[in-house]
Design an enzyme around this catalytic site. Structure first.
Site, mmCIF file in Angstrom:
data_model
loop_
_atom_site.group_PDB
_atom_site.id
_atom_site.type_symbol
_atom_site.label_atom_id
_atom_site.label_comp_id
_atom_site.label_asym_id
_atom_site.label_seq_id
_atom_site.Cartn_x
_atom_site.Cartn_y
_atom_site.Cartn_z
ATOM 1 C CG ASP A 115 5.055 2.900 7.318
ATOM 2 O OD1 ASP A 115 4.103 3.420 6.710
ATOM 3 O OD2 ASP A 115 4.931 1.887 8.042
ATOM 4 C CG HIS A 116 4.575 0.059 4.043
ATOM 5 N ND1 HIS A 116 4.593 -1.301 4.257
ATOM 6 C CD2 HIS A 116 4.091 0.619 5.187
ATOM 7 C CE1 HIS A 116 4.148 -1.557 5.484
ATOM 8 N NE2 HIS A 116 3.828 -0.402 6.057
ATOM 9 C CG HIS A 121 -3.653 -0.543 6.307
ATOM 10 N ND1 HIS A 121 -3.393 -0.624 7.657
ATOM 11 C CD2 HIS A 121 -2.675 0.259 5.801
ATOM 12 C CE1 HIS A 121 -2.319 0.093 7.952
ATOM 13 N NE2 HIS A 121 -1.869 0.648 6.845
ATOM 14 C CG ASP A 161 1.170 -1.685 7.440
ATOM 15 O OD1 ASP A 161 2.042 -2.556 7.614
ATOM 16 O OD2 ASP A 161 1.368 -0.463 7.587
ATOM 17 C CG HIS A 201 4.702 -2.860 10.205
ATOM 18 N ND1 HIS A 201 3.738 -2.270 10.989
ATOM 19 C CD2 HIS A 201 4.936 -1.978 9.207
ATOM 20 C CE1 HIS A 201 3.416 -1.100 10.495
ATOM 21 N NE2 HIS A 201 4.129 -0.882 9.409
ATOM 22 C CG HIS A 209 -0.289 0.074 2.541
ATOM 23 N ND1 HIS A 209 0.620 -0.859 2.984
ATOM 24 C CD2 HIS A 209 -0.379 0.990 3.549
ATOM 25 C CE1 HIS A 209 1.040 -0.541 4.193
ATOM 26 N NE2 HIS A 209 0.466 0.588 4.553
ATOM 27 C CG HIS A 237 0.413 4.117 5.460
ATOM 28 N ND1 HIS A 237 -0.309 3.243 6.230
ATOM 29 C CD2 HIS A 237 -0.049 5.369 5.789
ATOM 30 C CE1 HIS A 237 -1.178 3.916 6.980
ATOM 31 N NE2 HIS A 237 -1.040 5.203 6.725
HETATM 32 ZN ZN LIG Z 1 0.142 1.241 6.585
HETATM 33 ZN ZN LIG Z 2 3.272 0.470 7.965
#
Ligand SMILES: [Zn+2]
Ligand SMILES: [Zn+2]
Length: 327
Positions: free
Chosen positions: A104-105, A196, A219, A283, A100, A102
């Site tokens: 952080d990814h 998510h 996630d 994670h 996805h 986000h």
């Molecule tokens: Zn996420």
């Molecule tokens: Zn994440």
């Protein structure tokens, strides 16, 4: 623009699916192949120097398939290649899947596009991700347009100084929907939808290789799709937070966690039904507690606490993953 959108995903697959040769190659390679899971980044948005941004590599017959590209992705790949995983030499990073969008990814996206190219990758990067991945890639290439112009010598008089290859920075984005999204002689990759929070498209992935079946949650809040797709798989890699930390965060953070992530108790239930040969926790999130930065929160969200909670109601084999471990 050098990104290429392929919707629906089946169009992309037609170029990648020599089905007959695939079947033969799988039989031939099954005897001597060994799939490696390399945890390049087990972290979260928290800037923990010991845990890079989310990134998992599945390496089969010397080819690396990345899932997510958080902060530090290429340097972590370089570290793994120095430990002997040749497929993770930065110039060999060519195929990635995104769960996805986000941050952080995806913070390692420009790194994954540009760094391997600067050190010699000649092929475009192939990225399979949810709708929106293509726009992200286009914006990144725009942001680095001057860098690319100068390195490729597109600007007059500079090409002789740094003659970088003119294809290696390109990105072929394949925006995918749930289903089989990729297949070659090493892997069949299935994307499946997970919940998510407000993300309209968030995926987990199932990798089938000649010797292993691996499921990665991405996630997600507790989702039956994990059970269905693992179903006795060899390895389940799943995100998680501790119940102890949940109990002490604010009600607003509790609501966030319930909508976006999975607790230890919930994961124990999921894993009991999914029956993986090995459960790898990654994670390990601690939202609402990390922000408070108290000792009580650190202990409540610790790895020791997490493993204790999981083992209270899960009888299977479980480990807490760390960066650069190989399974
Ligand atoms: Zn996420
Ligand atoms: Zn994440």
């Amino acid at each position: 623009m050098s990104t290429k959108k392929r919707m629906p995903f089946a169009l992309g697959l037609t170029l990648l699916l020599p089905l007959v040769s695939h079947a033969i190659a799988q039989v031939q390679s099954a005897a001597n192949s060994k799939t490696q899971i390399v945890l390049l980044g087990t972290g979260t948005p928290l800037p923990d120097p010991a845990r890079s941004g989310p990134c998992t590599a599945i390496v089969v017959n010397g080819i690396a398939y990345l899932v997510d590209f958080g902060t530090g992705v290429v340097r972590q790949a370089a570290a793994a290649s120095k430990k002997g995983v040749r497929g993770l030499e930065p110039i060999n990073l060519r195929i990635a899947f995104l769960t996805h969008l986000h941050s952080d990814h995806t913070l390692g996206f420009p790194d994954l596009i540009l760094t391997p190219w600067v050190v010699g990758r000649k092929e475009p990067l192939e990225v399979y991700g949810p709708p929106g991945t293509s726009a992200m890639a286009e914006h990144i290439l725009k942001a680095y347009a001057d860098d690319i112009d100068i390195r490729t010598g597109t600007k007059i008089g500079t090409g002789d100084m740094e003659p970088s290859h003119t294809a290696g920075y390109r990105v072929n984005v394949h925006e995918i929907l749930p289903g089989v999204v990729y297949r070659d002689q090493n892997v069949t990759v299935t994307a499946f939808a997970v919940h998510h929070g407000k993300w309209a498209h968030a995926y987990g992935y199932r990798f089938e290789t000649p010797d292993r079946t691996i499921v990665i949650s991405g996630d997600t809040s507790p989702d039956a799709a994990i059970v269905e797709n693992c179903h006795g798989c060899d390895v389940l890699i799943h995100e998680v937070y501790t119940q102890a930390s949940f109990d002490i965060v604010s009600s607003a953070w509790k609501q966030y966690r319930l909508a976006y992530h999975t607790s230890s108790k919930e994961l124990a239930g999921i894993a009991t039904k999914a029956r993986p040969g090995l459960l790898i926790l990654y994670h390990r999130a601690n939202p609402g507690c990390d922000q408070v930065r108290t000792e009580e929160c650190r202990e409540a969200g610790s790895e020791e606490q997490l493993l204790k909670e999981i083992r209270q109601s899960y009888q299977g084999k479980v480990v807490s993953g760390h960066d650069l471990e190989i399974y």
